[in-house]
Design a protein around this motif. Sequence first.
Motif, short mmCIF file in Angstrom:
data_model
loop_
_atom_site.label_atom_id
_atom_site.label_comp_id
_atom_site.label_asym_id
_atom_site.label_seq_id
_atom_site.Cartn_x
_atom_site.Cartn_y
_atom_site.Cartn_z
N LEU A 157 0.83 -1.21 0.00
CA LEU A 157 0.00 0.00 0.00
C LEU A 157 0.86 1.26 0.00
CD1 LEU A 157 -2.37 -1.20 2.85
CD2 LEU A 157 -3.00 -1.08 0.45
N ALA A 158 0.74 2.00 -1.08
CA ALA A 158 1.41 3.31 -1.13
C ALA A 158 0.40 4.43 -0.88
CB ALA A 158 2.10 3.50 -2.47
N ALA A 159 -0.88 4.12 -1.07
CA ALA A 159 -1.92 5.15 -0.92
C ALA A 159 -1.94 5.82 0.47
CB ALA A 159 -3.29 4.57 -1.26
N PRO A 160 -1.70 5.06 1.55
CA PRO A 160 -1.74 5.73 2.86
C PRO A 160 -0.74 6.87 2.98
CG PRO A 160 -1.47 3.33 3.11
CD PRO A 160 -1.43 3.62 1.66
N ASN A 161 0.24 6.88 2.10
CA ASN A 161 1.25 7.94 2.17
C ASN A 161 0.69 9.32 1.86
OD1 ASN A 161 3.42 6.64 3.13
ND2 ASN A 161 4.48 6.39 1.19
N ARG A 164 1.25 10.72 4.96
CA ARG A 164 2.53 10.22 5.47
C ARG A 164 3.02 10.97 6.72
NH1 ARG A 164 7.91 11.20 4.43
NH2 ARG A 164 7.65 12.50 2.58
N HIS A 165 2.98 12.28 6.67
CA HIS A 165 3.52 13.04 7.81
C HIS A 165 2.71 12.79 9.08
CE1 HIS A 165 5.61 15.76 4.73
NE2 HIS A 165 6.46 14.88 5.23
N GLU A 166 1.40 12.72 8.92
CA GLU A 166 0.53 12.47 10.07
C GLU A 166 0.79 11.08 10.64
OE1 GLU A 166 -0.26 13.60 7.08
OE2 GLU A 166 -1.79 15.14 7.15
N LEU A 167 0.97 10.10 9.74
CA LEU A 167 1.26 8.72 10.19
C LEU A 167 2.62 8.65 10.87
CD1 LEU A 167 -0.04 6.71 7.08
CD2 LEU A 167 -1.07 6.74 9.36
N GLU A 168 3.58 9.37 10.31
CA GLU A 168 4.94 9.37 10.90
C GLU A 168 4.91 9.98 12.30
OE1 GLU A 168 7.33 9.47 6.64
OE2 GLU A 168 7.16 11.33 7.77
N ASN A 169 4.07 10.99 12.45
CA ASN A 169 3.90 11.60 13.77
C ASN A 169 3.37 10.60 14.78
OD1 ASN A 169 4.60 14.08 14.56
ND2 ASN A 169 2.86 15.12 13.59
N LEU A 170 2.31 9.92 14.39
CA LEU A 170 1.68 8.93 15.27
C LEU A 170 2.67 7.83 15.64
CD1 LEU A 170 -1.08 7.73 16.46
CD2 LEU A 170 -1.05 6.30 14.42
N LEU A 171 3.41 7.35 14.64
CA LEU A 171 4.29 6.20 14.85
C LEU A 171 5.69 6.59 15.32
CD1 LEU A 171 3.20 4.20 11.66
CD2 LEU A 171 2.51 3.73 14.02
N GLU A 172 5.86 7.89 15.54
CA GLU A 172 7.15 8.42 16.00
C GLU A 172 8.28 8.03 15.07
OE1 GLU A 172 7.35 7.26 20.12
OE2 GLU A 172 5.91 8.81 20.69
N ILE A 173 8.02 8.23 13.81
CA ILE A 173 9.05 8.01 12.79
C ILE A 173 9.64 9.39 12.48
CG2 ILE A 173 9.45 7.36 10.36
CD1 ILE A 173 7.15 5.27 10.81
N ARG A 174 10.93 9.50 12.75
CA ARG A 174 11.56 10.82 12.65
C ARG A 174 12.60 10.84 11.53
NH1 ARG A 174 8.18 12.37 15.85
NH2 ARG A 174 8.12 11.87 18.06
N PRO A 175 12.87 12.06 10.98
CA PRO A 175 13.92 12.16 9.97
C PRO A 175 15.22 11.57 10.52
CG PRO A 175 12.81 14.28 10.25
CD PRO A 175 12.28 13.36 11.31
#
Length: 208
Positions: A157-161, A164-175
């Motif tokens: 699934l690429a569509a959820p991207n 992406r930024h909102e999901l990265e925030n939730l999952l604590e995925i950082r640069p």
Amino acid sequence: VLDFEDAVKGRRSIRSFLPENIPEEDIQKIISLATCAPSAGNYQDWRFKVVINKQVKSKMKEIVQSKLYFLAKQADKKNPESFRERKTSYLFADAPVALVVQTKLYRGALDELMIQCGYKEAEIDYLRMRPDLQTIGALIQTALLAAHSLGYGTCWLAAPNCARHELENLLEIRPPWSIAAIVAIGRPNESKSSKQKIDIDKITEIIY
Ligand SMILES: Cc1cc2nc3c(=O)[nH]c(=O)nc-3n(C[C@H](O)[C@H](O)[C@H](O)COP(=O)(O)O)c2cc1C
């Protein structure tokens, strides 16, 4: 163990899953086989979050749905609410595992050379065709085949991207890490036969 040809031909995108949990060893096996994939510069720039927690998956789904609604509203669609039902963007929420695959921008020696020659980052990406994204594609396809060989269905699934930024925030995925895609994994609740493909003679040119 599936024969290579059967594994490749039998893999199809599965969008409906049984609720059955996936044993941790199987998840580890899928990731471990996936990381046998080639990577640009052998950097192996990939990271994973294995989301099993139902609440987290629901929250991710909500985030994607809100973004779909927001985009549809901004694009002045007649019925923006209906975009919330675009299941192909968040079907990971109904899979036992949502495998969040992360990538990071690749810069190798050749890129450094091009930067010294005055190339802009955007020009480098345009010319080089994003080795990082090519790498993560190889990884994901290997993961899909590994999962399939263990009897699991998957959907890349690429569509959820779009969120992406909102999901990265939730999952604590950082640069420097970014979500590349989410792979839904679970025992299939639908069966599919091999698909019709484009005739290879139409898409291949052999230079003798
Ligand atoms: C880069 C990429 C992104 C994809 N994104 C989605 C997606 O967001 N949602 C979805 O339902 N399927 C997605 N797919 C799955 C494709 O729709 C699917 O592979 C294609 O229709 C061919 O079917 P098959 O996988 O059964 O061979 C994606 C596939 C790739 C390679």
